[in-house]
Design a protein around this motif. Structure first.
Motif, PDB file in Angstrom:
ATOM      1  N   LYS A  51       0.997  -1.043  -0.050  1.00 52.27           N
ATOM      2  CA  LYS A  51       0.158  -0.107   0.182  1.00 52.27           C
ATOM      3  C   LYS A  51       0.938   1.396  -0.087  1.00 52.27           C
ATOM      4  O   LYS A  51       0.348   2.394   0.076  1.00 52.27           O
ATOM      5  CB  LYS A  51      -0.737  -0.077   1.141  1.00 52.27           C
ATOM      6  CG  LYS A  51      -1.927  -1.141   1.320  1.00 52.27           C
ATOM      7  CD  LYS A  51      -3.329  -0.544   0.834  1.00 52.27           C
ATOM      8  CE  LYS A  51      -4.523  -1.788   0.475  1.00 52.27           C
ATOM      9  NZ  LYS A  51      -4.531  -2.833   1.486  1.00 52.27           N
ATOM     10  N   LYS A  52       2.279   1.101   0.133  1.00 54.38           N
ATOM     11  CA  LYS A  52       2.978   2.566   0.130  1.00 54.38           C
ATOM     12  C   LYS A  52       3.265   3.073  -0.984  1.00 54.38           C
ATOM     13  O   LYS A  52       3.461   2.200  -2.083  1.00 54.38           O
ATOM     14  CB  LYS A  52       4.338   1.805   0.627  1.00 54.38           C
ATOM     15  CG  LYS A  52       4.568   1.784   2.287  1.00 54.38           C
ATOM     16  CD  LYS A  52       5.661   2.750   2.685  1.00 54.38           C
ATOM     17  CE  LYS A  52       5.789   2.439   4.205  1.00 54.38           C
ATOM     18  NZ  LYS A  52       5.346   3.661   4.925  1.00 54.38           N
ATOM     19  N   PRO A  53       3.129   4.128  -1.199  1.00 59.00           N
ATOM     20  CA  PRO A  53       3.372   4.879  -2.477  1.00 59.00           C
ATOM     21  C   PRO A  53       4.912   4.986  -2.716  1.00 59.00           C
ATOM     22  O   PRO A  53       5.667   4.712  -1.953  1.00 59.00           O
ATOM     23  CB  PRO A  53       2.864   6.475  -2.208  1.00 59.00           C
ATOM     24  CG  PRO A  53       3.051   6.680  -0.804  1.00 59.00           C
ATOM     25  CD  PRO A  53       2.742   5.300   0.053  1.00 59.00           C
ATOM     26  N   ALA A  54       5.036   5.324  -4.005  1.00 63.72           N
ATOM     27  CA  ALA A  54       6.549   5.194  -4.663  1.00 63.72           C
ATOM     28  C   ALA A  54       7.572   5.858  -3.670  1.00 63.72           C
ATOM     29  O   ALA A  54       8.552   5.295  -3.175  1.00 63.72           O
ATOM     30  CB  ALA A  54       6.832   5.685  -6.058  1.00 63.72           C
ATOM     31  N   HIS A  55       7.150   7.242  -3.170  1.00 64.30           N
ATOM     32  CA  HIS A  55       8.102   7.868  -2.512  1.00 64.30           C
ATOM     33  C   HIS A  55       8.238   7.285  -1.076  1.00 64.30           C
ATOM     34  O   HIS A  55       9.414   7.127  -0.612  1.00 64.30           O
ATOM     35  CB  HIS A  55       7.699   9.389  -2.400  1.00 64.30           C
ATOM     36  CG  HIS A  55       6.447   9.458  -1.606  1.00 64.30           C
ATOM     37  ND1 HIS A  55       6.189   9.597  -0.339  1.00 64.30           N
ATOM     38  CD2 HIS A  55       5.165   9.804  -2.101  1.00 64.30           C
ATOM     39  CE1 HIS A  55       5.048   9.937  -0.115  1.00 64.30           C
ATOM     40  NE2 HIS A  55       4.451  10.060  -1.073  1.00 64.30           N
ATOM     41  N   GLY A  56       7.401   6.543  -0.606  1.00 58.88           N
ATOM     42  CA  GLY A  56       7.456   5.749   0.811  1.00 58.88           C
ATOM     43  C   GLY A  56       8.529   4.701   0.609  1.00 58.88           C
ATOM     44  O   GLY A  56       9.156   4.435   1.359  1.00 58.88           O
ATOM     45  N   ARG A  57       8.372   4.216  -0.537  1.00 60.99           N
ATOM     46  CA  ARG A  57       9.200   2.855  -0.808  1.00 60.99           C
ATOM     47  C   ARG A  57      10.565   3.467  -0.827  1.00 60.99           C
ATOM     48  O   ARG A  57      11.779   2.807  -0.331  1.00 60.99           O
ATOM     49  CB  ARG A  57       8.844   2.162  -2.043  1.00 60.99           C
ATOM     50  CG  ARG A  57       7.518   1.619  -1.745  1.00 60.99           C
ATOM     51  CD  ARG A  57       6.911   0.697  -2.873  1.00 60.99           C
ATOM     52  NE  ARG A  57       5.653   0.504  -2.936  1.00 60.99           N
ATOM     53  CZ  ARG A  57       4.959  -0.269  -3.507  1.00 60.99           C
ATOM     54  NH1 ARG A  57       5.400  -1.231  -4.470  1.00 60.99           N
ATOM     55  NH2 ARG A  57       3.568  -0.389  -3.439  1.00 60.99           N
ATOM     56  N   VAL A  58      10.806   4.533  -1.500  1.00 60.04           N
ATOM     57  CA  VAL A  58      12.318   5.121  -1.570  1.00 60.04           C
ATOM     58  C   VAL A  58      12.785   5.378  -0.302  1.00 60.04           C
ATOM     59  O   VAL A  58      13.668   4.849   0.154  1.00 60.04           O
ATOM     60  CB  VAL A  58      12.301   6.458  -2.346  1.00 60.04           C
ATOM     61  CG1 VAL A  58      13.574   7.045  -2.235  1.00 60.04           C
ATOM     62  CG2 VAL A  58      11.628   6.272  -3.828  1.00 60.04           C
ATOM     63  N   GLY A  59      12.125   5.918   0.547  1.00 59.06           N
ATOM     64  CA  GLY A  59      12.275   6.166   2.022  1.00 59.06           C
ATOM     65  C   GLY A  59      12.762   4.920   2.719  1.00 59.06           C
ATOM     66  O   GLY A  59      13.325   5.126   3.800  1.00 59.06           O
ATOM     67  N   LEU A  60      12.061   3.936   2.476  1.00 62.57           N
ATOM     68  CA  LEU A  60      12.374   2.576   3.129  1.00 62.57           C
ATOM     69  C   LEU A  60      13.689   2.107   2.555  1.00 62.57           C
ATOM     70  O   LEU A  60      14.270   0.934   3.201  1.00 62.57           O
ATOM     71  CB  LEU A  60      11.303   1.400   2.809  1.00 62.57           C
ATOM     72  CG  LEU A  60      10.073   1.899   3.599  1.00 62.57           C
ATOM     73  CD1 LEU A  60       9.088   0.816   3.380  1.00 62.57           C
ATOM     74  CD2 LEU A  60      10.151   1.775   5.050  1.00 62.57           C
ATOM     75  N   GLY A  61      14.337   2.629   1.448  1.00 59.38           N
ATOM     76  CA  GLY A  61      15.410   2.066   0.934  1.00 59.38           C
ATOM     77  C   GLY A  61      15.458   1.485  -0.496  1.00 59.38           C
ATOM     78  O   GLY A  61      16.653   0.741  -0.819  1.00 59.38           O
ATOM     79  N   MET A  62      14.339   1.608  -1.097  1.00 61.24           N
ATOM     80  CA  MET A  62      14.325   1.006  -2.333  1.00 61.24           C
ATOM     81  C   MET A  62      15.013   2.224  -3.311  1.00 61.24           C
ATOM     82  O   MET A  62      14.082   3.103  -3.679  1.00 61.24           O
ATOM     83  CB  MET A  62      13.131   0.822  -2.715  1.00 61.24           C
ATOM     84  CG  MET A  62      12.569  -0.595  -2.155  1.00 61.24           C
ATOM     85  SD  MET A  62      10.822  -0.877  -2.520  1.00 61.24           S
ATOM     86  CE  MET A  62      10.951  -2.403  -3.652  1.00 61.24           C
ATOM     87  N   ALA A  63      15.720   1.931  -4.269  1.00 61.58           N
ATOM     88  CA  ALA A  63      16.301   3.045  -5.352  1.00 61.58           C
ATOM     89  C   ALA A  63      16.097   2.425  -6.702  1.00 61.58           C
ATOM     90  O   ALA A  63      16.648   1.159  -6.888  1.00 61.58           O
ATOM     91  CB  ALA A  63      17.592   3.522  -4.937  1.00 61.58           C
TER      92      ALA A  63
END
Ligand SMILES: Nc1ncnc2c1ncn2[C@@H]1O[C@H](COP(=O)(O)OP(=O)(O)OP(=O)(O)O)[C@@H](O)[C@H]1O
Length: 253
Positions: free
Chosen positions: A74-86
């Motif tokens: 359910k996380k939006p793209a920017h939230g996933r970047v914040g978790l460490g996905m680039a």
């Protein structure tokens, strides 16, 4: 047997439908931390669609994505970047009229999000970002070009810079979609060496068509076909698999 905790990324029955058509059709992918894991498959197999689901660029229509043990579906793209996905940037995201170093500094700054606007932290942070830019420059072997405008680099060097920008955020997972596409034959070894080097301290999820690169740098390979996983294993295992040879490697193996 690997325990779920060993996987940095795991999908369960992941699906992405475009209308009635399933581009990703029940994918159970397991990416072990600290590996270079490559996804291959014929054109239209669903590799990029799978990446879109993982990054959040597209909302998966069914299934689960576990990242570091948390369900991020359910996380939006920017939230996933914040978790460490680039995900490696596309060429269009380079600032062509800024220097190579400045591009990297801005990418390092982007990691701080709103904190970058805090005036009191600003000077310290600026120093940190410049240090990060210089470290990455060295890693990219672009130190001598630090003050060159990004737009003046060769196409291959621009692609290397793109990858460099994505590591400025110190990601846990680095996702690269065909990093060698459009590169001249002379630049390919530089990119191959860079990805292999990044694999020493990052988990890398790669989509790549060039079989000699895939076979030389991957620890694990997932072969996709028609939106599903056909085979998964070591390069030796995949290379020897008859289904892979007929579905994909036929002409290249
Ligand atoms: N926005 C879209 N709407 C409808 N169908 C799409 C869309 N994007 C992709 N597809 C279809 O989904 C399937 C998978 O495409 P995808 O780009 O994920 O494959 P791929 O394995 O990355 O291929 P390639 O190696 O050519 O990049 C293809 O049949 C494609 O035509």
């Amino acid at each position: 047997m690997n325990s779920p905790a060993q996987y940095l990324l795991q999908t369960q029955d992941l699906e992405l439908a475009y209308g009635a058509f399933h581009a990703v059709n029940g994918v159970n992918l397991k990416v072990e931390a600290g590996t270079i894991h490559t996804i291959i498959g014929p054109n239209g197999a669903g590799k990029t669609s799978l990446f879109h689901c993982l990054t959040g660029e597209r909302q998966a229509t069914a299934g689960t994505i576990l990242f570091n043990g948390k369900n991020i579906i359910k996380k939006p793209a920017h939230g996933r970047v914040g978790l460490g996905m680039a995900r490696s940037f596309q060429l269009t995201s380079l600032f062509q009229n800024l220097s190579v170093r400045e591009n990297l500094r801005l990418a390092a700054q982007g990691r701080d999000g709103l904190a970058a606007l805090n005036f009191w932290r600003h000077l310290d942070s600026r120093r940190e970002h410049l240090e990060m830019a210089d470290q990455v420059l060295e890693r990219l072997q672009l130190t001598a070009r630090a003050d060159t405008l990004a737009g003046e680099l060769s196409h291959g060097q621009q692609r290397v810079l793109e990858v460099g920008m994505s590591i400025c955020s110190r990601p846990k997972l680095l996702m690269l979609d065909e990093p060698t596409s459009g590169m001249g034959i002379d630049d390919i070894p530089i990119m191959t060496q860079l990805i292999s080097d990044l694999g020493r301290d990052h988990t890398v999820l790669l989509i790549e068509h060039n079989m000699s690169i895939v076979m030389s740098i991957s620890q694990r390979i997932t072969v996709m076909s028609h939106g599903q996983i056909l085979v998964e294993g070591t390069p030796e295992f995949v290379r020897a698999d008859e289904r892979v040879r007929s579905a994909y490697l036929g002409e290249a193996a």
